[in-house]
Design a protein around this motif. Structure first.
Motif, PDB file in Angstrom:
ATOM      1  N   GLN A 255     -88.122  -9.333  15.663  1.00 41.68           N
ATOM      2  CA  GLN A 255     -87.601 -10.037  16.832  1.00 41.68           C
ATOM      3  C   GLN A 255     -87.273 -11.463  16.401  1.00 41.68           C
ATOM      4  N   VAL A 256     -86.043 -11.879  16.588  1.00 44.63           N
ATOM      5  CA  VAL A 256     -85.627 -13.207  16.142  1.00 44.63           C
ATOM      6  C   VAL A 256     -85.065 -13.982  17.322  1.00 44.63           C
ATOM      7  N   TYR A 257     -85.053 -15.307  17.181  1.00 40.98           N
ATOM      8  CA  TYR A 257     -84.506 -16.148  18.233  1.00 40.98           C
ATOM      9  C   TYR A 257     -83.222 -16.806  17.747  1.00 40.98           C
ATOM     10  N   ARG A 258     -82.450 -17.279  18.682  1.00 36.53           N
ATOM     11  CA  ARG A 258     -81.169 -17.888  18.344  1.00 36.53           C
ATOM     12  C   ARG A 258     -81.379 -19.081  17.419  1.00 36.53           C
ATOM     13  N   GLY A 259     -80.647 -19.108  16.317  1.00 37.18           N
ATOM     14  CA  GLY A 259     -80.735 -20.196  15.349  1.00 37.18           C
ATOM     15  C   GLY A 259     -81.816 -20.011  14.306  1.00 37.18           C
ATOM     16  N   GLN A 260     -82.598 -18.940  14.388  1.00 32.77           N
ATOM     17  CA  GLN A 260     -83.675 -18.720  13.418  1.00 32.77           C
ATOM     18  C   GLN A 260     -83.085 -18.469  12.027  1.00 32.77           C
ATOM     19  N   LEU A 261     -83.706 -19.071  10.997  1.00 31.94           N
ATOM     20  CA  LEU A 261     -83.244 -18.896   9.621  1.00 31.94           C
ATOM     21  C   LEU A 261     -83.630 -17.504   9.130  1.00 31.94           C
ATOM     22  N   LEU A 262     -82.622 -16.731   8.757  1.00 26.73           N
ATOM     23  CA  LEU A 262     -82.858 -15.374   8.249  1.00 26.73           C
ATOM     24  C   LEU A 262     -82.838 -15.325   6.730  1.00 26.73           C
ATOM     25  N   GLY A 263     -82.107 -16.223   6.108  1.00 22.23           N
ATOM     26  CA  GLY A 263     -82.031 -16.250   4.651  1.00 22.23           C
ATOM     27  C   GLY A 263     -81.065 -17.327   4.196  1.00 22.23           C
ATOM     28  N   GLU A 264     -81.007 -17.510   2.878  1.00 21.25           N
ATOM     29  CA  GLU A 264     -80.082 -18.475   2.290  1.00 21.25           C
ATOM     30  C   GLU A 264     -79.327 -17.806   1.149  1.00 21.25           C
ATOM     31  N   VAL A 265     -78.041 -18.088   1.092  1.00 22.25           N
ATOM     32  CA  VAL A 265     -77.199 -17.554   0.026  1.00 22.25           C
ATOM     33  C   VAL A 265     -76.803 -18.696  -0.899  1.00 22.25           C
TER      34      VAL A 265
END
Length: 347
Positions: A255-265
């Protein structure tokens, strides 16, 4: 003799110091990717399963994650009479204006609201069962129906076949030949209300039907996402650049919220060398200097690079402070973040 030995020792010391200066001080270095892109959730919700792993190679426009959506299904067999909601609409706004997201006309729109007052005087004829088939008659028109509900002497028959109009008085029979001794009662034809499709809250992510479509119970009508999402926000979360997944900050089904960091490329097109320089050697290095270095991946080769940046804040470690110095890398070599190097700081 002692003077001679002392002179020789002094000479050796001078030669050693001279050789050390000639070789220059060295520092460990690592290839880094300074340009990274943060991948964030476009709205609150649940991530569908994915098989990404930290370090995976990615290409621009690859879908890294997909947000789940709440499905809205048909609760009635029938025909889609109207679709008021479009992709991107707020469902509450549509419902307030039109009363529903969509309207479905029931497949069997007519029914008979009957009772047993005029049933043939037989106990069996006055005892109806939900689910049983009855035979209908209005003048010369005949048809069939199914009992959908029974309450004391009142019952409802959904019309399955036959051409009847609202307001017609219809006689109901247990036998197909409609003999009077099988009559179970009479009633007037009415029309079921259309089914209004609504949900409590959200934003329309996709529309799967159009007016005139035939639908069955359970058919997908809409998909809805978080109401706080921006209009036009995609459920598919893509990478804008090619490179490598530097960090992965979530898991499948999270469950994630708006703007949450999911990863970096990490953008692998803009790599540079990061050198840890002791504070004692920092004064001998300036932006624009050219320094020599070797790469562990290319043993036996030496390279020259330009100092592009000296970060002003150091890191204390073991009674010393080290500063991050960035140096350009050679072209035409296969290089990746994390590769090691050794830099000669002065000559």
């Amino acid at each position: 003799m002692k003077k001679v030995l002392f002179s020789l020792a002094s000479a050796l010391t001078i030669l050693t110091l001279t050789a050390s200066c000639a070789l220059g001080a060295t520092a460990n270095a690592t290839i880094v990717a300074p340009d990274t892109v943060k991948i964030t959730a476009p709205f609150s919700g649940t991530l569908l399963p994915f098989d990404l792993m930290q370090g995976d190679s990615v290409t621009a426009d690859d879908v890294l994650f997909t947000m789940d959506a709440t499905p809205v299904y048909a609760a009635q067999n029938g025909t889609v009479a109207a679709v008021f909601a479009e992709e991107g609409d707020d469902v509450m706004g549509v419902a307030e204006h039109y009363g529903a997201l969509a309207v479905i006309e029931p497949k069997n729109a007519l029914y008979v609201a009957a009772n047993t007052d005029q049933a043939y005087n037989d106990a069996e004829n006055r005892y109806l069962h939900a689910g049983e088939t009855l035979y209908l008659k209005c003048g010369s028109e005949k048809g069939t129906g199914i009992v959908t509900s029974v309450s004391d002497k009142d019952y409802v028959v959904e019309i399955l076949t036959g051409s009847f109009d609202v307001g017609d008085t219809v006689r109901c029979f247990r036998e197909s030949s409609t003999p009077s001794d099988s009559e179970t009662g009479r009633g007037r034809v009415s029309r079921y209300a259309d089914t209004q499709v609504n949900v409590n809250a959200g934003r329309i992510a996709s529309v799967h039907v159009k007016p005139g479509d035939e639908v069955k119970v359970g058919d997908l009508l809409f998909e809805v996402v978080d109401a706080q999402s921006q209009r036009g926000a995609s459920r598919e979360i893509k990478t804008p650049v090619s490179g490598a997944l530097l960090t992965l900050n979530t898991v499948s089904g999270a469950q994630v919220y708006r703007g949450q960091l999911l990863g970096e490329v990490a953008n692998l097109e803009t790599l540079e060398l990061s050198v840890e320089v002791d504070e004692l050697d920092l004064n001998s290095i300036h932006v624009g200097d050219t320094l020599s270095y070797t790469l562990d991946a290319y043993e036996g080769e030496s390279f020259m690079g330009t100092v592009t940046k000296i970060r002003p804040i150091g890191t204390a470690r073991q009674n010393a402070t080290y500063f991050d110095v960035r140096i350009t890398l050679p072209e035409g070599k296969t290089l990746l973040p994390g590769m090691n190097a050794t830099v000669t700081l002065n000559q």
